[in-house]
Design a protein around this motif. Structure first.
Motif, PDB file in Angstrom:
ATOM      1  N   LEU A   1       0.852  -1.097   0.062  1.00  0.00           N
ATOM      2  CA  LEU A   1       0.079  -0.050   0.049  1.00  0.00           C
ATOM      3  C   LEU A   1       0.897   1.243   0.003  1.00  0.00           C
ATOM      4  CD1 LEU A   1      -2.623   1.428  -0.024  1.00  0.00           C
ATOM      5  CD2 LEU A   1      -2.546   1.011   2.748  1.00  0.00           C
ATOM      6  N   LEU A   2       2.026   1.148   0.834  1.00  0.00           N
ATOM      7  CA  LEU A   2       2.855   2.358   0.813  1.00  0.00           C
ATOM      8  C   LEU A   2       3.521   2.660  -0.482  1.00  0.00           C
ATOM      9  CD1 LEU A   2       4.584   4.187   2.474  1.00  0.00           C
ATOM     10  CD2 LEU A   2       6.208   2.580   2.778  1.00  0.00           C
TER      11      LEU A   2
ATOM     12  N   LEU B   1       0.554   3.735  -2.980  1.00  0.00           N
ATOM     13  CA  LEU B   1       0.006   5.147  -2.660  1.00  0.00           C
ATOM     14  C   LEU B   1       1.101   6.057  -3.290  1.00  0.00           C
ATOM     15  CD1 LEU B   1      -1.870   6.978  -1.327  1.00  0.00           C
ATOM     16  CD2 LEU B   1      -0.994   6.632   0.675  1.00  0.00           C
TER      17      LEU B   1
ATOM     18  N   ASN C   1      -6.763   4.742 -12.567  1.00  0.00           N
ATOM     19  CA  ASN C   1      -7.963   4.391 -11.904  1.00  0.00           C
ATOM     20  C   ASN C   1      -7.757   3.113 -11.424  1.00  0.00           C
ATOM     21  OD1 ASN C   1      -9.343   6.641 -12.827  1.00  0.00           O
ATOM     22  ND2 ASN C   1     -10.735   5.868 -13.886  1.00  0.00           N
TER      23      ASN C   1
ATOM     24  N   LEU D   1      -5.382   3.607  -8.507  1.00  0.00           N
ATOM     25  CA  LEU D   1      -6.273   4.027  -7.430  1.00  0.00           C
ATOM     26  C   LEU D   1      -7.075   2.978  -6.849  1.00  0.00           C
ATOM     27  CD1 LEU D   1      -7.480   6.768  -5.864  1.00  0.00           C
ATOM     28  CD2 LEU D   1      -9.158   6.666  -7.817  1.00  0.00           C
ATOM     29  N   MET D   2      -7.554   2.240  -7.513  1.00  0.00           N
ATOM     30  CA  MET D   2      -8.603   1.088  -6.895  1.00  0.00           C
ATOM     31  C   MET D   2      -7.482   0.104  -5.971  1.00  0.00           C
ATOM     32  SD  MET D   2     -10.626  -0.020 -10.254  1.00  0.00           S
ATOM     33  CE  MET D   2     -11.382  -1.633  -9.642  1.00  0.00           C
TER      34      MET D   2
ATOM     35  N   LEU E   1      -7.099   2.332  -2.896  1.00  0.00           N
ATOM     36  CA  LEU E   1      -8.420   2.376  -2.006  1.00  0.00           C
ATOM     37  C   LEU E   1      -8.812   0.968  -1.358  1.00  0.00           C
ATOM     38  CD1 LEU E   1     -10.820   4.276  -4.713  1.00  0.00           C
ATOM     39  CD2 LEU E   1     -10.013   4.973  -2.386  1.00  0.00           C
ATOM     40  N   MET E   2      -8.632   0.035  -2.342  1.00  0.00           N
ATOM     41  CA  MET E   2      -8.736  -1.328  -1.471  1.00  0.00           C
ATOM     42  C   MET E   2      -7.887  -1.575  -0.225  1.00  0.00           C
ATOM     43  SD  MET E   2     -10.928  -3.982  -1.928  1.00  0.00           S
ATOM     44  CE  MET E   2     -10.987  -4.846  -0.346  1.00  0.00           C
TER      45      MET E   2
ATOM     46  N   LEU F   1      -6.624   0.857   1.504  1.00  0.00           N
ATOM     47  CA  LEU F   1      -6.970   1.531   2.738  1.00  0.00           C
ATOM     48  C   LEU F   1      -8.264   0.903   3.300  1.00  0.00           C
ATOM     49  CD1 LEU F   1      -6.601   5.146   0.787  1.00  0.00           C
ATOM     50  CD2 LEU F   1      -5.192   4.212   2.643  1.00  0.00           C
ATOM     51  N   ILE F   2      -9.115   0.494   2.562  1.00  0.00           N
ATOM     52  CA  ILE F   2     -10.282  -0.321   3.063  1.00  0.00           C
ATOM     53  C   ILE F   2      -9.882  -1.387   4.055  1.00  0.00           C
ATOM     54  CG2 ILE F   2     -12.281  -1.634   2.570  1.00  0.00           C
ATOM     55  CD1 ILE F   2     -12.651  -0.246  -0.119  1.00  0.00           C
TER      56      ILE F   2
ATOM     57  N   LEU G   1      -6.974  -1.807   5.624  1.00  0.00           N
ATOM     58  CA  LEU G   1      -6.339  -1.199   6.817  1.00  0.00           C
ATOM     59  C   LEU G   1      -7.450  -0.533   7.760  1.00  0.00           C
ATOM     60  CD1 LEU G   1      -3.083  -0.580   6.850  1.00  0.00           C
ATOM     61  CD2 LEU G   1      -3.713   1.728   6.580  1.00  0.00           C
ATOM     62  N   HIS G   2      -8.352   0.299   7.147  1.00  0.00           N
ATOM     63  CA  HIS G   2      -9.069   0.904   8.123  1.00  0.00           C
ATOM     64  C   HIS G   2     -10.163  -0.245   8.786  1.00  0.00           C
ATOM     65  CE1 HIS G   2      -7.807   4.544   6.397  1.00  0.00           C
ATOM     66  NE2 HIS G   2      -7.967   5.015   7.322  1.00  0.00           N
TER      67      HIS G   2
ATOM     68  N   ILE H   1      -8.272  -7.137  -7.834  1.00  0.00           N
ATOM     69  CA  ILE H   1      -8.139  -5.863  -8.273  1.00  0.00           C
ATOM     70  C   ILE H   1      -6.769  -5.369  -9.089  1.00  0.00           C
ATOM     71  CG2 ILE H   1      -7.978  -3.579  -7.453  1.00  0.00           C
ATOM     72  CD1 ILE H   1     -10.296  -4.150  -5.630  1.00  0.00           C
TER      73      ILE H   1
ATOM     74  N   TYR I   1     -14.442   4.764  11.534  1.00  0.00           N
ATOM     75  CA  TYR I   1     -13.984   3.906  10.695  1.00  0.00           C
ATOM     76  C   TYR I   1     -14.863   3.414   9.771  1.00  0.00           C
ATOM     77  CZ  TYR I   1      -9.439   3.513  12.977  1.00  0.00           C
ATOM     78  OH  TYR I   1      -7.974   3.810  13.685  1.00  0.00           O
TER      79      TYR I   1
ATOM     80  N   ILE J   1     -14.979   3.210   5.869  1.00  0.00           N
ATOM     81  CA  ILE J   1     -15.105   1.979   4.765  1.00  0.00           C
ATOM     82  C   ILE J   1     -15.960   2.200   3.744  1.00  0.00           C
ATOM     83  CG2 ILE J   1     -15.423  -0.367   5.180  1.00  0.00           C
ATOM     84  CD1 ILE J   1     -13.917  -0.450   7.950  1.00  0.00           C
TER      85      ILE J   1
ATOM     86  N   LEU K   1     -14.796   4.730   1.302  1.00  0.00           N
ATOM     87  CA  LEU K   1     -13.701   4.323   0.186  1.00  0.00           C
ATOM     88  C   LEU K   1     -14.411   3.045  -0.330  1.00  0.00           C
ATOM     89  CD1 LEU K   1     -10.900   3.989   2.903  1.00  0.00           C
ATOM     90  CD2 LEU K   1     -10.951   5.416   0.977  1.00  0.00           C
TER      91      LEU K   1
ATOM     92  N   LEU L   1     -14.414   3.062  -4.510  1.00  0.00           N
ATOM     93  CA  LEU L   1     -14.008   1.874  -5.218  1.00  0.00           C
ATOM     94  C   LEU L   1     -14.700   1.391  -6.331  1.00  0.00           C
ATOM     95  CD1 LEU L   1     -11.492  -0.382  -5.513  1.00  0.00           C
ATOM     96  CD2 LEU L   1     -12.938  -1.584  -3.875  1.00  0.00           C
TER      97      LEU L   1
ATOM     98  N   THR M   1     -15.143   4.047  -8.996  1.00  0.00           N
ATOM     99  CA  THR M   1     -13.954   4.073  -9.984  1.00  0.00           C
ATOM    100  C   THR M   1     -13.891   3.056 -10.961  1.00  0.00           C
ATOM    101  OG1 THR M   1     -12.626   4.919  -8.124  1.00  0.00           O
ATOM    102  CG2 THR M   1     -11.417   4.237  -9.862  1.00  0.00           C
TER     103      THR M   1
ATOM    104  N   THR N   1     -14.495   3.482 -14.747  1.00  0.00           N
ATOM    105  CA  THR N   1     -13.480   3.048 -15.774  1.00  0.00           C
ATOM    106  C   THR N   1     -14.138   2.409 -16.995  1.00  0.00           C
ATOM    107  OG1 THR N   1     -11.933   2.920 -14.025  1.00  0.00           O
ATOM    108  CG2 THR N   1     -11.316   1.920 -15.794  1.00  0.00           C
TER     109      THR N   1
ATOM    110  N   LEU O   1       3.477   7.709   6.181  1.00  0.00           N
ATOM    111  CA  LEU O   1       3.478   6.559   5.853  1.00  0.00           C
ATOM    112  C   LEU O   1       4.740   5.642   6.334  1.00  0.00           C
ATOM    113  CD1 LEU O   1       1.331   5.928   3.082  1.00  0.00           C
ATOM    114  CD2 LEU O   1       0.639   5.746   5.206  1.00  0.00           C
TER     115      LEU O   1
ATOM    116  N   PHE P   1       4.601   2.991   9.401  1.00  0.00           N
ATOM    117  CA  PHE P   1       4.794   1.720   8.801  1.00  0.00           C
ATOM    118  C   PHE P   1       6.107   1.046   9.421  1.00  0.00           C
ATOM    119  CE2 PHE P   1       1.621   2.065   5.283  1.00  0.00           C
ATOM    120  CZ  PHE P   1       0.561   1.271   5.878  1.00  0.00           C
TER     121      PHE P   1
END
Lengths: 644, 232, 391
Positions: A522-523, A526, A551, A554-555, A558-559, A561-562, A564-565, A587, C19, C23, C26, C30, C33, C37, C370, C374
């Motif tokens: 992810l790091l 991003l 895109n 980006l996907m 986003l995934m 981040l999802i 992670l959170h 993805i 959170y 989620i 986001l 997703l 997006t 696309t 980050l 991390f």
């Protein structure tokens, strides 16, 4: 018409007697082959050894970089290397045109042009295809007018076959001018006086003498343009020397400022038009014809080839264009990624063997051996990439092919680091598997693509800074996401087979590993994505344009981040994390290859048929494993209810 | 500014300027996160709302004219404005103009109920050469294909300065896309090739009508020409 | 933690900072997006961008094995606003501030800053093309998408006014046939009624008996091109003078000359064109070079040697791929080139964006944040996994 003439020449040459042809053993002598391999030529905008040219020409037509042969004239050979096949095509087209060269995926394509089809996917020789030549031209022309998205597989096969056939036609005519008896031809075309003027008292006539004299006569109006004679001469030249289509640019231009190397077609026409060309260019052009004459005797051929190649190499060196030629020959000879494939595979098998009996003496030994083999795999992989960087003088990734070998290496290195920390042997097996898979896919991709894997780049991509930062970061991001999804797959497999307390602990470890790899990915994803935006902003003034490839990246972000959170918020634990990590893998596949298949946008650089199938297998695998996760979840919930 | 107007209606009713100028107020907002969220939300919505469109509007925006801009022609008439003057021809007497399109830059009809048509078309790709086009037309008229040799013997006519093959075919006409053919029709046409491009004039209609208008066809073809636009 | 004990604002704040909201937002991002696309294949980039990413709500037509299922979804604008608020409440305001969370705080603020940059550029950015032939000079760039109707006045001796009145696209793009709007201005001796806007159209000769024809022509709608740049729009205008007389005309993007009406001594030209913005400097193209990879037609480098003219002061500059020229908030990029009958034309992209460099700063901050975060996790992970070995 042209075809008739050609057959006529071939008949003529075979009537002339076998002693007129060079011996196969002379041509395929090891030293000769090695010398020709290192001949620098220019193709596709860059300098490369003849070896590379031969390999990718054969790969495109044949689907492999070597050709299996069974021919009465090649009694002791089962297989020819690409360069050997090329030499045979040059000096002995009578044999080479018999070899099963052109791969056709669907036999319907050859059936359409009136050639007897063999197996559904099979290979055909030039001599077999030539029967359907006229029909092939006609069909290929009408099919290529169809929009490429609408073409059927067979239609694409026909178009490819036509392209390959005529390219080979041109390639195998390389020595035709040298084989032609120009004196005889001129005598039969021109009036006795004109022929006399050209021939004089010379006993033999080369195409170069002829071009020079004809040019003068045309300028002096002794031969009228448009007359029957000039038409015949033009046809003769077209059939033997002035091949339409692309042939080999092996003549270094005398002018150091001139970047483009020359083909014989160009030097002949220049000579005819201008009356003279730079001495060096003429010498190299003539030397090609000399090669043929020398090839008739084994003892003259070797020195002639050496002199020819050395001369061109010396000229290239003076122009500063020789530096990477030998490295490239060695790069292809070493075949780094096939070697890596073998070692990765071995490592995977040995490490898996150790997993069967964990904590045993056997497993300690297998782990040690697997470490060595996997390290060898990584070594070949990384060293191969390094060689490519040196040859091309740019960072490792600019094409889709390069993403595959790079991502495999990144996965392997990250995996090895994790193995070093966790010491369970399981990640070692994963590394072996991922590495082998990557190497296998890169080979398949190269064969499907059939193009030189070191092409010159489009203008906007020629920027080492961004290739080194954005592209590398994004691909490390892909690697992290993919590796994470593969450890999730290991988790699923493990959970199916292993029970007990020990397994709970191990599952937890796998989960932590997956999460760690994912965060790492992810790091990079991003930062890489944002860097891509900054590059775009710097080169065409927009940070983000919702382009499909952007895109896709980006996907992934986003995934990530999802996940992670969701983990931080306590919404997912083990199973949830792995399910989502598998989704992230799917993805990533979409972003890496799937987006290109959409055939829209700025980044869509590769459309290779056949990739769709591989992609669908990838998606389905991920979803199957996700279903398994769903099943685990139901199980767990049922168990909880039972205890409650 | 609408942003400030909306901020004035913030929950506590403080004017925005007060909120932002008073350090205590800032501290207050920072300490009470819930209260901070709402103004932020409002701020964002305020920024993105756009102006209303009504049935009468005043023109308020302007644009500065650059000294490098080319001066347009004032008082240009319609043909000039739409670049419609490249093709010039005389419509024969009794013929009328039908709707034109990219495919048919000149499109004329004739006959008592306009059943005859005559048009010019241009294919940049040529559509496969003269022979292929002649044979395509022959097929439309239900006639067999001809060979290259037969084509060479056919009469020639000049179309816009280019020598083309003159075609005259009688038979049952099936227009493009139609399923049924119309019997007893006649087609006159010229196929001219200009490099890659193909230039065609084609006239089709009931046989008697076409024959009665064959003079008009010649007249149309001879008057058809290209005028290069000036200045462009 | 009984929910009833909390006040409503507090509950709202909890929701906004949760959170869960992150989620959900986001996930929807997703999904849109992905759909956005895929839809580019059918409706082109510009339209899918407007539908999916610049909207508050949208309805996605999901093609499920040939069956169209309409799915209502939140739009990109709404989601990004929510995401901003969520980050503000959750990761900036509510978060426990300390050494452990410093990385998280930095990266979230940086991402918020990036969203803000996107928002600023969405509102204030102008972008367009400036094509130049060698020897040609220009100080303006033309929008790719923003169409305008512009009105210029001309005196009897042919002198034009220094500004043009501009009707922006959003004021007439909705005027499909049957809908009309009247525009007025205090300097104009007439009112302008606009109707019949077509996004992509040809002008064709009307047949003789057509009533709706204007000067023998009418607008013929054409299917929209996927790339909006290729659309040539057209509109009908009706100029209504104070004395009740009226003059109708067709405006078309590809017309060679504007539509002219006369009012007293003055003439007015009306045109449908793309918005042009003026630069504070002019660019003269001296030489355009296209380097090819030797022996191929593949471009290796495009280079434009230009002169930048600021208030008569001339400076030589070089614009090339990946190396733009920046000045006074404007950036001139080498975009592409075209080869016409009158020589080579270099095409520049010009952009003015107040938030031009914000993403760069933000990216650096995100990366730092980050990496800090991390790294701390990695250290913890390593110490945790290595511990059992020791024990």
């Amino acid at each position: 018409m042209r075809h008739l003439l050609l057959t006529f020449f071939l008949l003529l040459s075979s009537f002339a007697g076998a002693q007129q042809l060079p011996e196969v053993s002379t041509l395929l002598d090891k030293e000769i082959v090695a010398t020709f391999q290192s001949l620098p030529i220019q193709e596709g905008g860059r300098m490369k050894p003849l070896d590379t040219y031969a390999r990718f020409l054969l790969l495109r037509m044949h689907g492999k970089q070597s050709i299996a042969v069974k021919h009465p004239q090649l009694p002791d050979r089962k297989k020819l290397k690409a360069i050997e096949w090329l030499l045979l095509s040059w000096f002995r087209p009578d044999i080479a045109r018999d070899l099963p060269l052109f791969v056709v995926d669907n036999s319907q394509a050859v059936g359409e042009i009136g050639v007897d089809p063999k197996d559904l996917r099979d290979r055909y020789s030039w001599n077999e295809i030539v029967k359907g030549r006229e029909e092939l031209i006609k069909r290929a022309q009408s099919y290529s007018e169809i929009d490429s998205a609408q073409q059927t597989g067979v239609q694409r096969n026909v178009i490819n076959l036509a392209r390959n056939f005529f390219d080979y036609d041109a390639a195998s005519d390389f020595m035709t001018a040298a084989r032609t008896d120009w004196k005889k031809e001129i005598n039969s075309i021109l009036s006795p006086e004109l022929a006399k003027e050209i021939l004089g008292d010379a006993t033999s006539l080369s195409v170069w003498d002829l071009a020079l004299k004809l040019g003068t006569m045309i300028r002096e109006n002794k031969i009228q343009g448009g007359s029957e004679e000039s038409q015949k001469i033009l046809n003769l030249f077209i059939d033997t020397t002035l091949r339409p289509g692309k042939t080999l640019a092996f003549i270094p231009p005398e002018d150091a400022k001139e970047e483009a190397w020359l083909q014989v077609e160009q030097t002949v026409t220049h000579l005819m038009r201008e009356g003279k060309i730079p001495e060096g260019e003429l010498a190299v052009s003539k030397a090609r014809d000399g090669l043929y004459a020398a090839s008739l005797k084994a003892e003259t051929f070797k020195p002639a080839v050496k002199a020819f190649v050395d001369d061109i190499r010396a000229r290239a060196e003076k122009r500063g264009e020789l530096s990477q030629i030998d490295r490239e020959v060695s790069y292809h000879r070493t075949d780094y990624f096939t070697n890596a494939l073998v070692w990765y595979m071995l490592g995977f098998l040995i490490a898996t063997l150790g997993l069967v009996a964990p904590q045993s003496k056997l497993s300690r030994w297998t782990t040690r051996i697997a470490w060595v083999t996997v390290l060898l795999g990584v070594g070949y992989n990384v060293w191969g990439i390094t060689q490519r960087c040196i040859i091309m003088g740019r960072p490792p990734i600019a094409t889709l092919y390069e993403t595959i070998i790079f991502i495999a290496a990144s996965c392997a290195l990250v995996g090895l680091f994790i193995e070093k920390v966790t010491r369970k042997g399981v990640v070692l097996a994963v590394v072996g598997f991922v590495g082998a898979l990557g190497m296998f896919l890169s080979n398949r991709f190269m064969a499907l693509d059939g193009q030189d894997t070191m092409p010159t780049l489009e203008a906007v991509l020629i920027t080492n800074f961004w290739l080194a930062t954005h592209v590398t970061c994004i691909n490390i991001g892909y690697a992290g996401a993919l590796l994470g999804s593969i450890t999730s797959m290991v988790y699923v497999i493990f959970r199916f087979f292993a029970k007990g307390d020990q397994s709970v602990e191990f599952r937890r470890l796998l989960t932590r590993i997956t999460y760690g790899i994912m965060c790492f990915g992810l790091l990079f994803a991003l930062v890489g994505t944002v860097l891509g935006g900054i590059w775009a902003n710097d080169s065409w003034g927009r940070f983000w344009g919702w382009d499909p490839k952007e895109n896709g990246a980006l996907m992934i972000v986003l995934m990530g981040l999802i996940i992670l959170h969701a983990r931080l918020g306590g919404y997912i634990r083990e199973i949830g994390l792995h399910a989502l990590s598998l989704l992230l893998g799917a993805i990533t596949l979409f972003s890496w290859f799937g987006v290109n298949q959409l055939s829209i946008g700025l980044h869509s650089y590769g459309f290779t048929a056949g990739i769709s199938l591989a992609l669908n297998i990838g998606y389905s695998t991920k979803f199957a494993f996700m279903l398994a996760c769903g099943w685990f979840w139901l199980q767990e919930r049922a168990a909880k209810k039972a205890t409650a | 500014m609408s942003i400030f107007w909306r901020l004035q209606n913030s929950p506590k009713g403080y004017p925005a300027s007060y909120v932002f100028s008073n350090p205590h107020m800032i501290a207050f907002f920072l300490r009470h996160p819930a209260r901070q969220a709402l103004p932020c939300l409002l701020l964002l919505f305020a920024l993105t709302s756009c102006d209303r469109v009504s049935s009468r509007m005043e023109i308020t925006r302007t644009r500065e004219i650059s000294q490098y801009e080319t001066k347009p022609k004032v008082g240009a008439y319609a043909q000039e404005r739409f670049g419609d003057e490249r093709l010039i021809w005389q419509t024969p007497e009794g013929w009328s103009q039908a709707e034109r399109s990219q495919m048919r830059p000149v499109n004329l009809t004739f006959g008592p109920s306009r059943e005859g048509e005559c048009y010019l078309s241009l294919l940049p790709g040529g559509g496969g050469g003269v022979l292929a086009n002649v044979n395509r037309w022959r097929k439309q008229m239900g006639q067999p294909e001809i060979t290259e040799e037969e084509l060479a013997k056919m009469p020639k006519k000049t179309l816009m300065g280019i020598e083309g093959t003159f075609v005259s075919i009688e038979g049952a006409y099936t227009s493009v896309g139609a399923t049924e053919s119309k019997p007893d029709h006649k087609m006159l046409g010229i196929v001219a090739a200009m490099g890659e491009a193909g230039l065609f004039v084609k006239m089709v209609g009931p046989k008697a009508l076409v024959e009665a208008n064959s003079q008009a066809f010649d007249q149309f073809v001879t008057t058809l020409r290209l005028r290069m636009p000036q200045g462009q | 933690m009984s929910a009833s004990a909390k006040s409503l604002p507090a509950k709202i704040f909890d929701l906004l900072s949760s959170y869960g909201l992150a989620i959900v937002v986001l996930s929807f991002l997703l999904i849109i997006t992905y759909f956005g696309t895929l839809s580019q294949k059918d409706i082109g980039l510009l339209d899918s961008q407007a539908k999916y990413f610049e909207s508050w709500f949208l309805i996605h037509d999901w093609n499920l094995w040939g069956m169209i299922v309409p799915i209502p979804l939140p739009g990109g604008a709404l989601l990004m606003v929510l995401l901003f608020i969520n980050m503000l409440c959750g990761a900036v305001i509510r978060i426990r501030k300390g050494l452990r969370t410093i990385g998280v705080l930095i990266s979230h603020i940086a991402i918020m800053f990036m969203l803000a940059a996107g928002f600023v550029s969405f509102i204030y950015k102008t972008e367009g093309a400036m094509p130049l032939f060698e020897g040609q000079t220009s100080d303006q760039y033309q929008s790719y998408h923003e169409r305008i109707i512009e009105i210029r006045s001309w005196s009897a001796d042919g002198k034009g006014g220094s500004t043009a009145m501009v009707i922006p696209m959003k004021h007439f793009a909705d005027l499909e046939p049957g809908r009309a709007r009247t525009f007025f201005a205090k300097d104009l001796p007439f009112e302008l009624q606009v109707t019949g806007y077509r996004r992509n159209a040809n002008i064709v000769q009307a047949s003789e008996e057509e009533k709706s024809a204007i000067d023998g022509y009418r607008i013929q709608p054409v299917a929209n091109a996927k790339e909006d740049e290729a659309n040539t729009s057209a509109v009908e205008v009706s100029v209504k003078f104070k004395d009740g007389s009226e003059q109708r005309g067709i405006l078309w993007e590809r017309e060679f000359e504007p539509f002219t009406v006369k009012a007293g001594d003055l003439s007015y030209t009306l045109a449908l064109s793309r918005m042009k913005w003026k630069l504070p400097f002019a660019i003269r193209l001296n030489d355009f070079q296209r380097e090819l990879h030797p022996g191929t037609m593949k471009a290796k480098k495009y280079t434009s040697h230009v002169t930048k003219i600021t208030d008569g002061r001339e400076e030589p500059k070089v614009v090339t791929m990946n190396v733009p020229v920046r000045d006074q908030g404007f950036v001139v990029y080498q975009a592409s080139f075209s080869q016409g009958t009158s020589g080579e034309q270099s095409v520049f992209t010009v952009a003015s964006n107040p938030s031009d460099q914000w993403p760069l700063w933000s990216c650096v901050a995100v990366a730092i944040g980050l990496v800090i975060h991390f790294m701390m996790h990695l250290v913890r992970f390593l110490s945790r996994t290595l511990k059992p070995k020791v024990a």
